[in-house]
Design a protein around this motif. Structure first.
Motif, PDB file in Angstrom:
ATOM      1  N   VAL A 110       2.794   5.718   8.723  1.00 27.15           N
ATOM      2  CA  VAL A 110       1.625   4.873   8.499  1.00 27.15           C
ATOM      3  C   VAL A 110       1.952   3.906   7.360  1.00 27.15           C
ATOM      4  N   LEU A 111       1.810   2.610   7.634  1.00 23.76           N
ATOM      5  CA  LEU A 111       2.047   1.566   6.650  1.00 23.76           C
ATOM      6  C   LEU A 111       0.704   1.032   6.156  1.00 23.76           C
ATOM      7  N   PHE A 112       0.566   0.888   4.858  1.00 26.39           N
ATOM      8  CA  PHE A 112      -0.667   0.409   4.237  1.00 26.39           C
ATOM      9  C   PHE A 112      -0.340  -0.875   3.470  1.00 26.39           C
ATOM     10  N   ASP A 113      -0.895  -2.005   3.910  1.00 24.69           N
ATOM     11  CA  ASP A 113      -0.642  -3.274   3.229  1.00 24.69           C
ATOM     12  C   ASP A 113      -1.804  -3.571   2.285  1.00 24.69           C
ATOM     13  N   GLU A 114      -1.604  -3.273   1.004  1.00 26.21           N
ATOM     14  CA  GLU A 114      -2.613  -3.464  -0.036  1.00 26.21           C
ATOM     15  C   GLU A 114      -3.982  -2.913   0.389  1.00 26.21           C
ATOM     16  N   PRO A 115      -4.076  -1.606   0.602  1.00 26.92           N
ATOM     17  CA  PRO A 115      -5.346  -1.021   1.053  1.00 26.92           C
ATOM     18  C   PRO A 115      -6.476  -1.188   0.046  1.00 26.92           C
ATOM     19  N   VAL A 175      -0.654   1.004  11.347  1.00 27.94           N
ATOM     20  CA  VAL A 175      -0.651   0.025  10.261  1.00 27.94           C
ATOM     21  C   VAL A 175      -2.077  -0.275   9.829  1.00 27.94           C
ATOM     22  N   LEU A 176      -2.325  -0.180   8.517  1.00 30.98           N
ATOM     23  CA  LEU A 176      -3.590  -0.627   7.941  1.00 30.98           C
ATOM     24  C   LEU A 176      -3.337  -1.962   7.265  1.00 30.98           C
ATOM     25  N   PHE A 177      -3.889  -3.034   7.844  1.00 30.47           N
ATOM     26  CA  PHE A 177      -3.694  -4.371   7.292  1.00 30.47           C
ATOM     27  C   PHE A 177      -4.645  -4.611   6.121  1.00 30.47           C
ATOM     28  N   GLN A 178      -4.359  -5.668   5.348  1.00 32.03           N
ATOM     29  CA  GLN A 178      -5.101  -5.915   4.115  1.00 32.03           C
ATOM     30  C   GLN A 178      -6.602  -5.972   4.319  1.00 32.03           C
TER      31      GLN A 178
END
Length: 317
Positions: A162-167, A85-88
């Protein structure tokens, strides 16, 4: 190879506030998907539900045959190992340097030796262009570098999703462009399933294989990129082409008087569908479709000028 995420009839509320209801979609294995929607429509809530941080009121999230919305905690723990996970904001530990931040999941979840950990960390930092910066603290680097460091950490366990939260949050257009290219290149290399939450329309128009749009507490549409970019559905057309005319207003929905006043306005033509961004190598990704394939297969005439090289987005007013 990535794994499929199957979402069935998902509903989520916080108290009396309904976030979204009866959301169903399938994120195909190994493909890049973008989820869009006006602010406050629950895009980040959807990501947290997919990874099991939030429990839905109703519905299922099925990964590898397991419904993570109802499975035991021990099984959920194992399924989460499939995720990165890539957080904001990158979610870096401020007191650790970048090396230790990236190494953290390996030290927490594996029994690898420090020499093995070093090889993996340096490989992932090289992958995101951060070799040489491993001794820096998060507060000493730019927002774009923190995003890349967060992405390196998301990749250290070799995730299949892979989840990207507003990269792109907080990044200028140039750094967003670099990050988009990095996402494309990573997908080409690791074949993981990517799901990106974003507000950036250029990203949505050029990066993904599939696009979804959350609006007014439901999933308005989900499908191949060309399907949504050629859609005449009012909310999809308005959002993806950054137009003022349509059902979305400053406070999400326009009222009846505003919609009545607009009903006789002539909509600007749909802008051309741009070419999908390609890997830096020039070799198409496994999930990449030839330009115009979906339109041809479904008898849809794309807007004039679509799929032309070196074109820029020019949405209607």
């Amino acid at each position: 190879m990535g794994v499929e995420i199957k979402i069935e009839h998902l509903t989520k509320s916080f108290g009396k506030s309904l976030i979204w209801k009866d959301v169903s979609l399938t994120v195909p294995a190994g493909e890049i998907c973008v989820m869009l929607g006006p602010s406050g429509t629950g895009k980040s809530v959807l990501l947290k539900t997919i990874i099991g941080l939030l429990k839905p009121d109703e519905g299922k999230v099925i990964i590898e045959g397991v419904d993570i919305a109802s499975c035991p905690e021990k099984e959920l723990y194992e399924i989460r190992k499939l995720f990165g996970v890539l957080f904001q904001d990158g979610a870096m530990f401020g007191s650790m340097n970048l090396y230790d931040n990236v190494a953290f999941p390996l030290r927490e979840h594996t029994k690898k030796s420090e020499s093995e950990i070093r090889n993996i960390v340096m490989e992932k930092m090289d992958l995101v262009g951060l070799l040489g910066a491993e001794d820096k603290l998060p507060g000493e680097i730019s927002g774009g570098m923190r995003k890349r460091a967060g992405l390196a950490r998301a990749l250290v366990l070799d995730p299949e999703i892979v989840l990207f939260d507003e990269p792109d949050s907080g990044l200028d257009p140039v750094r967003t462009s670099f990050l988009n290219q990095l996402i494309i290149d990573l997908n080409a290399q690791i074949d993981a399933t990517f799901l990106i939450v974003t507000h950036d329309i250029n990203t949505a128009r050029t990066v993904p294989d599939n696009i979804g749009l959350l609006y007014h507490k439901h999933l308005a549409m989900f499908g191949p990129r060309e399907m949504l970019l050629s859609s005449e559905e009012p909310v999809v057309r308005q959002f993806l082409n950054a137009q003022r005319v349509g059902p979305i207003g400053m406070s999400e929905e326009k009222d009846a008087d505003e919609l009545e006043a607009e009903k006789d306005q002539e909509l600007p033509p749909l802008p051309p569908i741009p070419l999908q961004q390609e890997p830096s190598s020039g070799i198409p990704r496994k999930s990449q479709r030839p330009p115009g394939q979906w339109c041809a297969e479904n008898g849809v005439t794309p807007p004039p000028g679509s799929f032309a090289p070196n074109m820029s987005m020019a949405p209607g007013a």
